[in-house]
Design an enzyme around this catalytic site. Structure first.
Site, PDB file in Angstrom:
ATOM      1  N   GLU A  11      51.652  50.507  41.457  1.00 44.29           N
ATOM      2  CA  GLU A  11      52.039  49.127  41.152  1.00 44.29           C
ATOM      3  C   GLU A  11      53.284  49.045  40.277  1.00 44.29           C
ATOM      4  O   GLU A  11      54.045  48.086  40.390  1.00 44.29           O
ATOM      5  CB  GLU A  11      50.864  48.400  40.487  1.00 44.29           C
ATOM      6  CG  GLU A  11      49.694  48.235  41.435  1.00 44.29           C
ATOM      7  CD  GLU A  11      48.464  47.701  40.744  1.00 44.29           C
ATOM      8  OE1 GLU A  11      47.826  46.831  41.343  1.00 44.29           O
ATOM      9  OE2 GLU A  11      48.138  48.126  39.626  1.00 44.29           O
ATOM     10  N   GLY A  50      38.327  42.280  42.588  1.00 45.85           N
ATOM     11  CA  GLY A  50      37.301  42.014  43.592  1.00 45.85           C
ATOM     12  C   GLY A  50      37.020  40.518  43.627  1.00 45.85           C
ATOM     13  O   GLY A  50      36.878  39.882  42.583  1.00 45.85           O
ATOM     14  N   MET A  57      39.046  44.891  35.637  1.00 46.82           N
ATOM     15  CA  MET A  57      38.654  45.744  34.521  1.00 46.82           C
ATOM     16  C   MET A  57      39.611  45.719  33.320  1.00 46.82           C
ATOM     17  O   MET A  57      39.473  46.543  32.421  1.00 46.82           O
ATOM     18  CB  MET A  57      38.473  47.192  35.028  1.00 46.82           C
ATOM     19  CG  MET A  57      37.425  47.285  36.131  1.00 46.82           C
ATOM     20  SD  MET A  57      37.274  48.912  36.901  1.00 46.82           S
ATOM     21  CE  MET A  57      36.547  49.846  35.581  1.00 46.82           C
ATOM     22  N   GLU A  58      40.584  44.803  33.302  1.00 47.93           N
ATOM     23  CA  GLU A  58      41.560  44.808  32.200  1.00 47.93           C
ATOM     24  C   GLU A  58      41.928  43.436  31.640  1.00 47.93           C
ATOM     25  O   GLU A  58      42.233  43.315  30.443  1.00 47.93           O
ATOM     26  CB  GLU A  58      42.888  45.478  32.641  1.00 47.93           C
ATOM     27  CG  GLU A  58      42.781  46.925  33.056  1.00 47.93           C
ATOM     28  CD  GLU A  58      42.380  47.097  34.506  1.00 47.93           C
ATOM     29  OE1 GLU A  58      42.486  46.111  35.272  1.00 47.93           O
ATOM     30  OE2 GLU A  58      41.948  48.194  34.898  1.00 47.93           O
ATOM     31  N   ASP A  95      39.202  43.549  47.476  1.00 46.26           N
ATOM     32  CA  ASP A  95      37.861  43.831  48.025  1.00 46.26           C
ATOM     33  C   ASP A  95      36.933  42.674  47.670  1.00 46.26           C
ATOM     34  O   ASP A  95      37.296  41.816  46.869  1.00 46.26           O
ATOM     35  CB  ASP A  95      37.320  45.153  47.446  1.00 46.26           C
ATOM     36  CG  ASP A  95      37.281  45.127  45.905  1.00 46.26           C
ATOM     37  OD1 ASP A  95      38.246  45.590  45.288  1.00 46.26           O
ATOM     38  OD2 ASP A  95      36.309  44.600  45.341  1.00 46.26           O
TER      39      ASP A  95
HETATM   40  N1  SAH Z   1      39.584  54.595  43.186  1.00 46.08           N
HETATM   41  C1  SAH Z   1      40.364  53.991  42.169  1.00 46.08           C
HETATM   42  C2  SAH Z   1      39.496  53.106  41.331  1.00 46.08           C
HETATM   43  C3  SAH Z   1      40.237  52.047  40.656  1.00 46.08           C
HETATM   44  S1  SAH Z   1      39.226  51.069  39.621  1.00 46.08           S
HETATM   45  C4  SAH Z   1      41.032  55.056  41.316  1.00 46.08           C
HETATM   46  O1  SAH Z   1      40.380  56.047  41.020  1.00 46.08           O
HETATM   47  O2  SAH Z   1      42.203  54.943  40.974  1.00 46.08           O
HETATM   48  C5  SAH Z   1      39.698  49.512  40.158  1.00 46.08           C
HETATM   49  C6  SAH Z   1      40.945  48.919  39.617  1.00 46.08           C
HETATM   50  O3  SAH Z   1      41.249  47.769  40.383  1.00 46.08           O
HETATM   51  C7  SAH Z   1      40.824  48.426  38.183  1.00 46.08           C
HETATM   52  O4  SAH Z   1      42.064  48.543  37.539  1.00 46.08           O
HETATM   53  C8  SAH Z   1      40.367  46.964  38.350  1.00 46.08           C
HETATM   54  O5  SAH Z   1      41.043  46.098  37.459  1.00 46.08           O
HETATM   55  C9  SAH Z   1      40.713  46.583  39.784  1.00 46.08           C
HETATM   56  N2  SAH Z   1      39.598  46.174  40.671  1.00 46.08           N
HETATM   57  C10 SAH Z   1      39.745  45.936  41.994  1.00 46.08           C
HETATM   58  N3  SAH Z   1      38.568  45.613  42.556  1.00 46.08           N
HETATM   59  C11 SAH Z   1      37.628  45.634  41.586  1.00 46.08           C
HETATM   60  C12 SAH Z   1      36.204  45.411  41.569  1.00 46.08           C
HETATM   61  N4  SAH Z   1      35.533  45.105  42.688  1.00 46.08           N
HETATM   62  N5  SAH Z   1      35.547  45.534  40.385  1.00 46.08           N
HETATM   63  C13 SAH Z   1      36.224  45.865  39.263  1.00 46.08           C
HETATM   64  N6  SAH Z   1      37.569  46.111  39.222  1.00 46.08           N
HETATM   65  C14 SAH Z   1      38.279  45.995  40.369  1.00 46.08           C
END
Ligand code: SAH
Length: 251
Positions: A13, A79, A193-194, A217
């Site tokens: 990003e 999400g 998550m932030e 998602d």
């Molecule tokens: N497989 C990835 C996981 C990323 S965690 C890795 O290992 O890099 C997910 C990231 O996208 C976080 O920064 C969060 O802010 C965002 N995100 C997207 N979909 C999410 C969901 N369903 N729940 C929580 N965070 C989500």
């Protein structure tokens, strides 16, 4: 014009934005590279926070206290919780809450030090971000994302909405948690998550902020989207496009 802090959680990003930065210098603190320079004509510090509330809070605190930014913009994926949102839609947060903050006897999500469950983002910045994201997704996003990926992600007519963003240290991918969030968080649009961590830091330092998210998602068990592919083929363009359009709108 005050320096603007820009945070993303992932490498892909910030990559396109760092490429567009001019007279760039890099300073590394606590394992994070802060890119200092001019981005689309604005004095900017750009940084990858890494994933999660603590990582985001640490990054936002450094931007404010060390780099003296006057505002913070966060862009990333989320999400979808509001069932009317689809992959490729965008959310700009007017309120944020920490959905994993629960203290017995206190109202749900209340942050003890602030005695508040929801924090408000900056009205002007949020409205401008909404307009910028609308412009980008209506006029450019479908050209940036390769056709075959638009099909794979089922993106047809993406839209942008303003509403509540909930954050917590958990990737949400089950129906029950999704439903719980829908029922308990006022006007919730999406979960990530932030955002709410950045919001708390900005609130305590009294710095304006905006949170921009693209839905990657459905935050449930029937998520068939390949998250890594979405970051690579959609979110990276969205972040660049949204930030570029927004910075161009700022005076
Ligand atoms: N497989 C990835 C996981 C990323 S965690 C890795 O290992 O890099 C997910 C990231 O996208 C976080 O920064 C969060 O802010 C965002 N995100 C997207 N979909 C999410 C969901 N369903 N729940 C929580 N965070 C989500």
């Amino acid at each position: 014009m005050m320096t603007i802090g820009i945070i993303c959680a992932m490498d892909e990003e910030i990559e396109l934005l760092t490429q567009d930065m001019q007279s760039e210098q890099v300073q590394t603190i606590a394992g994070r590279n802060f890119y200092i320079g001019t981005l689309y004509g604005k004095q900017t510090v750009l940084v990858k926070s890494h994933i999660g509330k603590v990582a985001a809070a640490l990054t936002a605190s450094l931007l404010i206290d060390h780099f003296c930014v006057g505002s913070i913009i966060f862009s990333g994926t989320a999400g979808g919780i509001d069932p009317t949102l689809h992959v490729g839609d965008a959310v700009i947060g007017d309120l944020t809450c920490q959905h994993d903050f629960k203290v017995p006897g206190d109202p749900l999500f209340q942050i003890p030090v602030l005695k508040k469950s929801y924090l408000k983002s900056d009205c002007t910045l949020t409205q401008l971000a909404f307009e910028a994201v609308n412009d980008y997704i209506l006029h450019e996003m479908l050209l940036d994302i390769p056709e075959k990926h638009l099909k794979a992600f089922h993106i047809q007519t993406p839209k942008a909405v303003i509403g509540t963003i909930a954050s917590g240290d958990e990737f949400i991918c089950d129906k029950e948690k999704n439903q719980w969030l829908y029922e308990h968080v006022q006007n919730i649009k999406c979960v990530e998550m932030e955002g709410a961590a950045v919001a708390q830091v900005c609130y305590e330092f009294q710095i304006p902020f905006a949170i921009i998210r693209i839905i990657s998602d459905g935050a449930n068990d029937d998520t068939h989207i390949d998250f890594d592919l979405f970051i690579e083929e959609a979110a990276r363009y969205f972040t660049k496009g949204a930030i570029k359009t927004l910075l161009n709108k700022l005076s």
